[in-house]
Design a protein around this motif. Structure first.
Motif, PDB file in Angstrom:
ATOM      1  N   LEU A  89      40.066  35.115  29.830  1.00  0.00           N
ATOM      2  CA  LEU A  89      41.492  34.937  30.132  1.00  0.00           C
ATOM      3  C   LEU A  89      42.355  35.745  29.177  1.00  0.00           C
ATOM      4  N   ASN A  90      41.997  35.750  27.900  1.00  0.00           N
ATOM      5  CA  ASN A  90      42.729  36.537  26.916  1.00  0.00           C
ATOM      6  C   ASN A  90      42.618  38.030  27.220  1.00  0.00           C
ATOM      7  N   LEU A  91      41.429  38.494  27.630  1.00  0.00           N
ATOM      8  CA  LEU A  91      41.246  39.900  27.995  1.00  0.00           C
ATOM      9  C   LEU A  91      42.093  40.269  29.209  1.00  0.00           C
ATOM     10  N   ILE A  92      42.120  39.402  30.216  1.00  0.00           N
ATOM     11  CA  ILE A  92      42.914  39.664  31.426  1.00  0.00           C
ATOM     12  C   ILE A  92      44.397  39.738  31.080  1.00  0.00           C
ATOM     13  N   ARG A  93      44.871  38.797  30.272  1.00  0.00           N
ATOM     14  CA  ARG A  93      46.294  38.818  29.878  1.00  0.00           C
ATOM     15  C   ARG A  93      46.616  40.062  29.053  1.00  0.00           C
ATOM     16  N   SER A  94      45.710  40.446  28.169  1.00  0.00           N
ATOM     17  CA  SER A  94      45.936  41.628  27.332  1.00  0.00           C
ATOM     18  C   SER A  94      45.973  42.901  28.175  1.00  0.00           C
ATOM     19  N   VAL A  95      45.053  43.022  29.122  1.00  0.00           N
ATOM     20  CA  VAL A  95      45.035  44.205  29.992  1.00  0.00           C
ATOM     21  C   VAL A  95      46.315  44.269  30.806  1.00  0.00           C
ATOM     22  N   ARG A  96      46.748  43.130  31.338  1.00  0.00           N
ATOM     23  CA  ARG A  96      47.986  43.132  32.126  1.00  0.00           C
ATOM     24  C   ARG A  96      49.188  43.509  31.281  1.00  0.00           C
ATOM     25  N   THR A  97      49.198  43.097  30.019  1.00  0.00           N
ATOM     26  CA  THR A  97      50.341  43.382  29.153  1.00  0.00           C
ATOM     27  C   THR A  97      50.321  44.816  28.629  1.00  0.00           C
ATOM     28  N   VAL A  98      49.201  45.236  28.084  1.00  0.00           N
ATOM     29  CA  VAL A  98      49.129  46.505  27.362  1.00  0.00           C
ATOM     30  C   VAL A  98      48.928  47.693  28.286  1.00  0.00           C
ATOM     31  N   MET A  99      48.133  47.537  29.332  1.00  0.00           N
ATOM     32  CA  MET A  99      47.716  48.677  30.142  1.00  0.00           C
ATOM     33  C   MET A  99      48.623  48.978  31.335  1.00  0.00           C
ATOM     34  N   ARG A 100      49.697  48.240  31.497  1.00  0.00           N
ATOM     35  CA  ARG A 100      50.540  48.445  32.673  1.00  0.00           C
ATOM     36  C   ARG A 100      51.138  49.848  32.719  1.00  0.00           C
ATOM     37  N   VAL A 101      51.771  50.277  31.649  1.00  0.00           N
ATOM     38  CA  VAL A 101      52.418  51.599  31.624  1.00  0.00           C
ATOM     39  C   VAL A 101      51.387  52.731  31.563  1.00  0.00           C
ATOM     40  N   PRO A 102      50.355  52.651  30.710  1.00  0.00           N
ATOM     41  CA  PRO A 102      49.359  53.741  30.722  1.00  0.00           C
ATOM     42  C   PRO A 102      48.633  53.875  32.056  1.00  0.00           C
ATOM     43  N   LEU A 103      48.435  52.773  32.772  1.00  0.00           N
ATOM     44  CA  LEU A 103      47.764  52.858  34.070  1.00  0.00           C
ATOM     45  C   LEU A 103      48.587  53.641  35.085  1.00  0.00           C
ATOM     46  N   ILE A 104      49.896  53.557  34.986  1.00  0.00           N
ATOM     47  CA  ILE A 104      50.749  54.328  35.890  1.00  0.00           C
ATOM     48  C   ILE A 104      50.499  55.820  35.671  1.00  0.00           C
ATOM     49  N   ALA A 105      50.445  56.237  34.416  1.00  0.00           N
ATOM     50  CA  ALA A 105      50.201  57.651  34.104  1.00  0.00           C
ATOM     51  C   ALA A 105      48.793  58.078  34.508  1.00  0.00           C
ATOM     52  N   VAL A 106      47.799  57.261  34.205  1.00  0.00           N
ATOM     53  CA  VAL A 106      46.410  57.612  34.529  1.00  0.00           C
ATOM     54  C   VAL A 106      46.208  57.675  36.039  1.00  0.00           C
ATOM     55  N   ASN A 107      46.782  56.727  36.762  1.00  0.00           N
ATOM     56  CA  ASN A 107      46.674  56.744  38.221  1.00  0.00           C
ATOM     57  C   ASN A 107      47.362  57.971  38.813  1.00  0.00           C
ATOM     58  N   SER A 108      48.496  58.343  38.253  1.00  0.00           N
ATOM     59  CA  SER A 108      49.203  59.534  38.738  1.00  0.00           C
ATOM     60  C   SER A 108      48.368  60.793  38.529  1.00  0.00           C
ATOM     61  N   VAL A 109      47.741  60.910  37.370  1.00  0.00           N
ATOM     62  CA  VAL A 109      46.885  62.064  37.091  1.00  0.00           C
ATOM     63  C   VAL A 109      45.699  62.084  38.054  1.00  0.00           C
ATOM     64  N   CYS A 110      45.098  60.932  38.298  1.00  0.00           N
ATOM     65  CA  CYS A 110      43.953  60.872  39.229  1.00  0.00           C
ATOM     66  C   CYS A 110      44.372  61.256  40.641  1.00  0.00           C
ATOM     67  N   ILE A 111      45.541  60.816  41.067  1.00  0.00           N
ATOM     68  CA  ILE A 111      46.030  61.165  42.410  1.00  0.00           C
ATOM     69  C   ILE A 111      46.248  62.665  42.519  1.00  0.00           C
ATOM     70  N   VAL A 112      46.860  63.264  41.503  1.00  0.00           N
ATOM     71  CA  VAL A 112      47.099  64.702  41.523  1.00  0.00           C
ATOM     72  C   VAL A 112      45.781  65.470  41.530  1.00  0.00           C
ATOM     73  N   LEU A 113      44.809  65.026  40.714  1.00  0.00           N
ATOM     74  CA  LEU A 113      43.498  65.688  40.704  1.00  0.00           C
ATOM     75  C   LEU A 113      42.794  65.584  42.055  1.00  0.00           C
ATOM     76  N   LEU A 114      42.881  64.427  42.677  1.00  0.00           N
ATOM     77  CA  LEU A 114      42.260  64.267  43.983  1.00  0.00           C
ATOM     78  C   LEU A 114      42.956  65.102  45.048  1.00  0.00           C
ATOM     79  N   LEU A 115      44.279  65.249  44.959  1.00  0.00           N
ATOM     80  CA  LEU A 115      44.993  66.087  45.912  1.00  0.00           C
ATOM     81  C   LEU A 115      44.663  67.559  45.719  1.00  0.00           C
ATOM     82  N   LEU A 116      44.493  67.976  44.455  1.00  0.00           N
ATOM     83  CA  LEU A 116      44.207  69.387  44.194  1.00  0.00           C
ATOM     84  C   LEU A 116      42.759  69.770  44.490  1.00  0.00           C
ATOM     85  N   PHE A 117      41.836  68.916  44.072  1.00  0.00           N
ATOM     86  CA  PHE A 117      40.410  69.282  44.144  1.00  0.00           C
ATOM     87  C   PHE A 117      39.614  68.497  45.173  1.00  0.00           C
ATOM     88  N   GLY A 118      40.254  67.579  45.860  1.00  0.00           N
ATOM     89  CA  GLY A 118      39.550  66.835  46.921  1.00  0.00           C
ATOM     90  C   GLY A 118      38.736  65.814  46.368  1.00  0.00           C
TER      91      GLY A 118
END
Length: 90
Positions: free
Chosen positions: A61-90
């Motif tokens: 439960l502590n890990l889930i709460r920590s991931v939801r709190t800390v990783m919210r903003v970095p996940l937006i950036a990482v997901n955006s990079v992954c989407i761009v890579l998938l669009l460029l390279f398939g």
């Protein structure tokens, strides 16, 4: 043949990274009141007293709460990079 081996190794490593990102996304979107409380993992569950060793459930439960709190903003950036890579390279 060495080139073919390198390509499959790069694909496997990228698949591993993608799996980690998808797993982190899944943990980040878990809603405590809607999902976790229905299976008995809500916020009202006792974490333990002072000096007690937290159990596995409390640590998860502590890990889930920590991931939801800390990783919210970095996940937006990482997901955006992954989407761009998938669009460029398939």
């Amino acid at each position: 043949q060495a080139l073919l081996r390198r390509r499959t190794m790069a694909f496997t490593f990228y698949a591993l990274i993608q799996t980690a990102i998808l797993f982190t996304n899944a943990v980040a979107v878990l809603h405590e009141e809607r999902f976790l409380s229905k299976i008995g993992w809500g916020a009202e569950q006792g974490i333990g007293g002072f000096g007690d060793e937290p159990g596995i459930k409390a640590q998860l439960l502590n890990l889930i709460r920590s991931v939801r709190t800390v990783m919210r903003v970095p996940l937006i950036a990482v997901n955006s990079v992954c989407i761009v890579l998938l669009l460029l390279f398939g």
